[in-house]
Design an enzyme around this catalytic site. Structure first.
Site, short mmCIF file in Angstrom:
data_model
loop_
_atom_site.label_atom_id
_atom_site.label_comp_id
_atom_site.label_asym_id
_atom_site.label_seq_id
_atom_site.Cartn_x
_atom_site.Cartn_y
_atom_site.Cartn_z
N LYS A 1 79.95 54.07 62.10
CA LYS A 1 79.98 52.93 63.02
C LYS A 1 81.43 52.61 63.37
O LYS A 1 82.29 52.48 62.49
CB LYS A 1 79.32 51.73 62.35
CG LYS A 1 79.13 50.53 63.25
CD LYS A 1 78.39 49.43 62.51
CE LYS A 1 78.21 48.20 63.38
NZ LYS A 1 77.52 47.11 62.63
N HIS B 1 82.37 49.88 65.31
CA HIS B 1 82.53 48.49 65.70
C HIS B 1 82.01 47.60 64.57
O HIS B 1 81.45 48.10 63.59
CB HIS B 1 81.79 48.19 67.01
CG HIS B 1 80.32 48.43 66.92
ND1 HIS B 1 79.76 49.69 67.03
CD2 HIS B 1 79.28 47.57 66.70
CE1 HIS B 1 78.45 49.60 66.90
NE2 HIS B 1 78.13 48.34 66.70
#
Length: 238
Positions: A117, A119
């Site tokens: 991921k 963000h």
């Protein structure tokens, strides 16, 4: 093959529930190896509340029993490889605390994302950090292939130390023959091979021996005979 000792009640309950829910079925099943098995355990069906409670309780009992029987062995985090291991590691943590909160109440769980991921909190991992922790991999099944190697690699990259693996069922059969070789050759089981290569205990909530004992106690002689014949043909040499 099957022990003459009584099964713990939690194993008997799990076998009965697996039968009632068609998780444990009997017939003629072609496995990925090409072998024809007289029984099949579909762990993907542990997907309703009482079923996930039963299998996670079985994992917790398996870990707790091994810890009590093995001096100096313990763990800090349960790691569930994405995706099947994710609900298993979380629910087993809960059941461990229910068994003995004083001993297991601070055990954490962690799992990996399939894609990093970029963000929010970001990263590969979700849950408890693994750095400096003793880690047990928890999953439904095990093979000696790439899946377990990937899980071990993630743990090492995160700074954890693998101390064990626990799965739902140990079929207690030798690994399939390499292409072109006879099934009659001497080979160990997948669990045995992983145990030797990694040097850690590989535990199972249920073994084929447990299933045979449980079915014998239920008076299911036909199924018992077929499982014993299958074991005799594919018994590991380890």
């Amino acid at each position: 093959m099957a022990s003459t000792e009584e099964l713990p009640q939690w194993k008997t309950d799990l076998i009965n529930l697996a039968l009632q829910s068609n998780i444990l079925t009997f017939g003629s099943f072609t496995l990925k190896s090409g072998r024809i098995s007289p029984y099949f355990v579909n762990c993907g069906l542990f997907s309703r509340a009482r079923l996930i409670r039963a299998i996670s309780s079985a994992y917790a009992h398996t870990l707790d029993t091994h810890a009590k029987d093995t001096t100096g062995w313990g763990f800090d985090v349960l790691f569930g490889p994405a995706y099947k291991g994710i609900p298993l590691c979380a629910t087993t943590c809960d059941k461990l605390a229910s068994l003995d909160e004083g001993r297991w109440g601070e055990v954490g769980y962690s799992f990996n994302r399939k894609e990093v991921k970029d963000h929010g909190e970001g990263g590969l991992m979700v849950g408890e950090g693994l750095k400096g922790k003793r880690v047990v991999i928890i999953d439904d099944v095990i093979t000696a292939g790439t899946a377990i190697k990937e899980a071990v690699s993630i743990i090492e990259q995160q700074g954890g130390t693998l101390v064990g693996i626990v799965v739902a069922v140990d079929r207690q059969e030798k690994m399939p023959a390499p292409k072109g070789e006879s099934e009659e050759g001497k080979r160990g089981s997948a669990i045995g091979e992983v145990r030797r290569s990694l040097g850690v205990p590989v535990l199972a909530a249920l073994t084929l021996g447990d299933l045979i004992k449980g079915m014998r106690d239920l008076g299911r002689g036909e199924e018992v005979s077929k499982m014993e014949e299958y074991y005799a043909r594919y018994k590991p040499t380890e």
